[in-house]
Design an enzyme around this catalytic site. Structure first.
Site, PDB file in Angstrom:
ATOM      1  N   ASN A   1      35.197  28.697  45.556  1.00 42.09           N
ATOM      2  CA  ASN A   1      36.149  27.763  44.940  1.00 42.09           C
ATOM      3  C   ASN A   1      36.335  26.511  45.783  1.00 42.09           C
ATOM      4  OD1 ASN A   1      36.410  29.687  42.981  1.00 42.09           O
ATOM      5  ND2 ASN A   1      38.411  30.421  43.636  1.00 42.09           N
TER       6      ASN A   1
ATOM      7  N   ALA B   1      39.607  26.689  38.980  1.00 35.69           N
ATOM      8  CA  ALA B   1      38.665  27.040  40.039  1.00 35.69           C
ATOM      9  C   ALA B   1      39.357  27.537  41.294  1.00 35.69           C
ATOM     10  CB  ALA B   1      37.795  25.830  40.379  1.00 35.69           C
TER      11      ALA B   1
ATOM     12  N   ASP C   1      29.352  33.517  39.484  1.00 36.09           N
ATOM     13  CA  ASP C   1      29.981  34.166  40.648  1.00 36.09           C
ATOM     14  C   ASP C   1      30.573  35.537  40.360  1.00 36.09           C
ATOM     15  OD1 ASP C   1      29.367  31.964  42.112  1.00 36.09           O
ATOM     16  OD2 ASP C   1      31.360  31.066  42.019  1.00 36.09           O
TER      17      ASP C   1
ATOM     18  N   ASP D   1      56.515  72.844  55.492  1.00 33.56           N
ATOM     19  CA  ASP D   1      55.829  71.633  55.947  1.00 33.56           C
ATOM     20  C   ASP D   1      56.140  70.439  55.053  1.00 33.56           C
ATOM     21  OD1 ASP D   1      54.552  72.841  58.090  1.00 33.56           O
ATOM     22  OD2 ASP D   1      52.821  73.441  56.903  1.00 33.56           O
TER      23      ASP D   1
ATOM     24  N   GLU E   1      39.663  34.458  39.363  1.00 27.14           N
ATOM     25  CA  GLU E   1      40.092  35.082  38.104  1.00 27.14           C
ATOM     26  C   GLU E   1      40.051  36.603  38.136  1.00 27.14           C
ATOM     27  OE1 GLU E   1      37.870  32.732  38.439  1.00 27.14           O
ATOM     28  OE2 GLU E   1      38.588  30.982  37.345  1.00 27.14           O
TER      29      GLU E   1
ATOM     30  N   ASP F   1      46.723  70.548  61.751  1.00 26.69           N
ATOM     31  CA  ASP F   1      46.828  71.970  62.072  1.00 26.69           C
ATOM     32  C   ASP F   1      45.515  72.423  62.700  1.00 26.69           C
ATOM     33  OD1 ASP F   1      49.397  72.344  60.962  1.00 26.69           O
ATOM     34  OD2 ASP F   1      48.532  72.472  58.963  1.00 26.69           O
TER      35      ASP F   1
ATOM     36  N   ASN G   1      32.291  29.771  37.879  1.00 31.30           N
ATOM     37  CA  ASN G   1      33.372  30.723  38.150  1.00 31.30           C
ATOM     38  C   ASN G   1      33.318  31.968  37.285  1.00 31.30           C
ATOM     39  OD1 ASN G   1      34.456  29.170  40.161  1.00 31.30           O
ATOM     40  ND2 ASN G   1      36.052  28.236  38.896  1.00 31.30           N
TER      41      ASN G   1
END
Length: 891
Positions: free
Chosen positions: A698, A285, A730, A636, A289, A331, A726
């Site tokens: 977490n 947790a 989530d 350049d 992940e 420029d 998890n």
């Protein structure tokens, strides 16, 4: 696949033309090109293969999260909890597959965008100059190469003027190599000494040339050693390094948390096997992940968005750096202005002045003197000046469905269009007997171009065009005339016009060689007059400059034009610090440290050379500015390489500039740079929001378990429920943050310090504070359930659902830094809406599905309990918002 003519450096021009079955004047015919392309394939090199799907899969399997989950599954098996072990294995599959899909899609997105950057070559086909993708070049094509062009095939020179190329990619020599089409070489002559050849992968640094293509694709010299160009090692971006470091820190932290919680639980009398499983799950947790996958896909989405806004970003690090840009060095011509060069005024050395009708490249419009239309026969001096402009230009006017464009230099295009307005062009003058016999190409150092002509086989004449101050110094005219022209030059510059001087050497006696032409110039030129060329600011520039300056980004204008012209354009677009102008000559006398002090109060630089551009970059680096530098010419390239973000022009930029750049503007607009910077800021914002969201979530789980252990309460959440939060609830909302639109004030903030870590003390305090509140909400619901006489399973299901809903509501705290994110802007991210609906639905399934009830230890809940859950999940978000209002002094 390619075709080759063996040892072309040993052959004469005639032999190469015969071997290639080509035409030295008109090039190949279109139908022949198609036949050769079908037979021999495209002019491309074999590229390094991208990361295979199997490698991406292994990368996601070889992950600390996966190892921890396997450990949790083994513990469950050994303790006889087969159902829980299978559930953990399913969690492993979810973690691996979500990372695999995200990374695979991100890679494909980046690969598709990189294919959009195409190299263009100029060829003579069917007797006309055409611009074609370099992949369509075939053996026998007649290439036309100018200063700044990338050379895209091996070819035998058939004609060249003051031509040189850089061959360091093949030979390692950094010096330009002078070329000569008239020489031949021995078969064993080293590559760098073959003066009659040009090679794919090199670049023209001076002059121009025509060459017959002798080999393409993998048969070119660069193709034979293409392994030198391959780089299989994937460099980490600065952000990836930060996230990698953060991940390692979290692994150590998660291990510490797991040990402390497990030990505390065992000491306080909790079941050993339960605490070991809880410890492992809490370790999981503590680590977000999807962190690597989200960072990659967010950057890839940013690249795709920028491409849709005409900015092709070539690498992920460039996307990051854009968000930290503090200075844009741009420029003037074509970026801040329209790049539609139109001659609006003509002033002859005699004092006569003319106005020219028309705008853009459409060859329509009359010439007026004192408001009276001029007939060409009435003014031989005017005709001479226009003729000089046409004959000293290499640009050509192209028409496609009544749309006119210029192939070549836009300033030359203005002169060519002026000629067309009076029915004069190179072709008509050629029929009148004007034959070009020599040329000194324009160089940014000398600021002039010279052509030599033989007229009707008898007289010879030089024509010259260039910067007024340069040609005035070369003029042999009277002092009065020169002083008059200087005043006219200043007057035109004060109107914001680009001024170009034209002159001639009437009695040239040389043979067209560069040496004879330069010798004739030493005796002075006859100035014909000045042209005032108008290139107005783009319509969107003023707003873009304001947006950049409001965002704390300095805008610096760099131009080769007159200082007054530059200052006027700067004032028209409302740049800061436009009053004072520093010229290239003044910079040449300054050290980098002196310029670094001066550049703090000056934003306009005129009469600038490519070397001065690099000097500006070095000066800005002294103050650790994050600099974006635009460029289009071959010279350049050092400045583009030296800047934090090198930006090449996609329309007028040379191939060398594009190769040296980090980003290519397909529309050459300044506003596109500002849009790209805005997108760069949004990308980092979204990654930060992702970290903020998952870290907060977490913290919720860790604190809930830790506090209940200290209070000697039952576990408020089980191991599988933590995994569910998890890896199921989530992860989708977290991933959807990659598509979040820019916040309203994102271009009102100061640029981000690229060295600043994502997780600062303030960030950590915010995460911990939010996590504590959401955790307390779940614990209050859990304790309420226990005190109300509900079973542990029911109280735990309530706490589990409160955590789930609390974390989902928390997304609205995350998505807007200064206010509540549940507003109309949420509809700009349909992925977030979909993710939230799915996550809420899945949590309901976890509560009411009989199968998941058995597996996860949940129980169905009645409506009253859902009111308690909603209260416990919404109140923490309300407290966070009240605190935010107080902090922002809005309450």
């Amino acid at each position: 696949m390619g075709k080759i003519i063996q040892h072309p450096h040993t052959k004469s021009i005639e032999d190469v033309v015969e071997s290639s079955v080509s035409d030295i004047e008109n090039g190949l015919e279109s139908h022949e090109v198609k036949i050769r392309t079908q037979k021999y394939g495209a002019n491309v090199l074999e590229t390094t293969k991208g990361v295979s799907p199997w490698e991406i899969l292994f990368h996601n399997l070889n992950n600390i999260i996966v190892y921890l989950l396997i450990a949790a599954a083994l513990v469950a098996f050994f303790m006889g909890d087969t159902v829980e072990a299978i559930a953990v294995i399913i969690a492993i599959l979810i973690a691996v597959l979500s990372g695999f899909i995200s990374e695979y899609k991100a890679q494909k997105s980046v690969e598709s965008l990189q294919k959009l950057t195409k190299t263009i070559s100029k060829v003579i086909r069917d007797g006309q100059i055409k611009e074609v993708p370099s992949s369509e070049i075939v053996v026998g094509d007649l290439l036309f190469i100018e200063e700044g062009d990338s050379i895209t095939a091996d070819a035998r020179l058939v004609k060249n003027k003051n031509f040189a190329s850089i061959e360091s990619s093949l030979t390692g020599e950094s010096e330009a190599v002078d070329k000569d089409h008239e020489t031949t070489s021995e078969e064993d002559t080293p590559l760098g000494d073959r003066k009659n050849m040009i090679y794919s992968g090199t670049a023209a640094t001076r002059g121009n040339a025509y060459a017959i293509v002798t080999s393409t694709g993998m048969e070119t010299e660069i193709g034979k050693i293409s392994a030198m160009l391959k780089n299989d090692k994937k460099e980490q971006t600065p952000l990836e390094k930060q996230l990698d470091k953060l991940g390692k820190t979290l692994i150590i932290l998660s291990g510490f948390v797991a040990v402390v919680v497990t030990a505390t639980g065992i000491v306080t009398g909790e079941d050993v096997s339960t605490m070991i499983k809880i410890g492992i799950i809490l370790a999981i947790a503590a680590v977000p992940e999807a962190l690597p996958a989200v960072s990659t896909i967010t950057l890839a989405i940013g690249m795709k968005t920028m491409a849709s806004h005409n900015a092709l970003v070539k690498s992920l690090p460039a996307v990051e750096t854009l968000g930290s840009t503090t200075v844009i060095c741009t420029d003037k011509t074509g970026t801040l202005t329209e790049n539609q060069m139109t001659v609006r005024e003509i002033h002859l050395i005699s004092g006569n002045a003319y106005k020219v009708e028309g705008t853009g490249y459409k060859p329509e419009g009359k010439i007026f003197e004192n408001d009276i239309p001029v007939q060409m026969d009435d003014s031989s001096e005017l005709k001479s000046l226009i003729r000089a402009g046409v004959l000293s230009s290499n640009a050509s006017l192209s028409e496609d469905e009544e749309q006119f464009s210029i192939i070549g230099d836009p300033t030359e295009g203005g002169l060519v269009v002026l000629g067309k307005k009076v029915s004069m062009d190179r072709k008509s003058l050629d029929t009148e007997g004007y034959t070009r016999i020599g040329e000194i190409p324009f160089s940014s150092k000398e600021k002039f171009m010279v052509t030599a002509y033989e007229i009707s086989g008898s007289k010879k004449r030089l024509y010259i065009k260039g910067a007024p101050d340069v040609l005035l110094n070369m003029s042999s005219d009277s002092k009065e005339h020169i002083e008059s022209m200087e005043k006219t030059n200043n007057s035109l510059a004060e109107k914001g016009m680009r001024v170009l001087a034209l002159g001639e050497v009437a009695n040239y006696e040389g043979d067209g060689s560069e040496a004879s032409m330069r010798k004739a110039l030493e005796n002075g030129i006859s100035l014909l007059g000045l042209t005032g060329i108008l290139d107005p600011p783009r319509e969107d520039v003023k707003q873009a400059v304001k947006e950049a300056q409001d965002a704390g980004i300095r805008v610096i204008m760099i131009t080769g034009d007159h200082p007054k012209t530059a200052s006027i354009i700067a004032s028209q677009i409302q740049m800061n610090n436009y009053d004072e102008v520093i010229t290239g000559r003044e910079m040449d006398k300054m050290s980098d440290s002196e310029l670094a002090e001066k550049i703090k109060i000056v934003s306009v630089f005129a009469r600038v050379s490519p070397e001065n551009k690099l000097q500006i970059v070095r000066a800005l680096n002294i103050d650790k500015e994050v600099t974006a530098m635009t460029g289009d010419g071959v010279n350049d390239a050092p400045a583009l390489n030296g800047a934090d973000i090198g930006i090449a022009m996609g329309i007028r930029g040379t191939e060398v500039a594009k190769d040296a750049s980090d980003m290519i503007l397909t529309d050459d607009r300044f506003s596109t740079i500002v849009k790209a910077i805005k997108e760069g800021r949004t990308i980092f914002d979204n990654i930060e929001k992702f970290v903020y969201f998952l870290f907060s979530c977490n913290v919720v789980e860790i604190l809930a378990v830790f506090i209940t252990i200290l209070l000697r309460l039952p576990m408020p959440i089980l191991a599988l429920q933590i995994l569910w939060l998890n890896l199921v609830v989530d992860v989708l909302p977290a991933m959807s943050l990659a598509w979040e639109p820019a916040e309203v004030d994102i271009m009102k903030r100061r640029p981000r310090n690229p060295e600043q870590a994502i997780v600062t003390k303030g960030f950590l305090f915010k995460v911990l504070g939010n996590g504590i509140l959401i955790s307390l909400g779940a614990l209050f619901v859990f304790i309420y359930g226990l005190e109300s006489g509900y079973t542990e399973e029911t109280a735990r299901t309530m706490a589990f659902s409160t955590m789930a809903f609390g974390q989902l509501f928390h997304i609205f705290n995350v998505r807007d830094k200064n206010s509540f994110g549940l507003n109309k802007s949420v509809f700009k991210n349909p992925y977030l809406i979909g993710a939230l609906l799915i996550s809420f639905a899945l949590q309901i399934v976890a509560v009411y599905s009989p199968f998941l009830n058995r597996v996860m230890g949940t129980e169905p809940l009645n409506l009253y309990k859902w009111f308690i859950i909603i209260a416990g999940s919404v109140i923490p978000t309300l407290i966070i918002q009240i605190f935010r209002l107080v902090k922002n002094r809005k309450l």
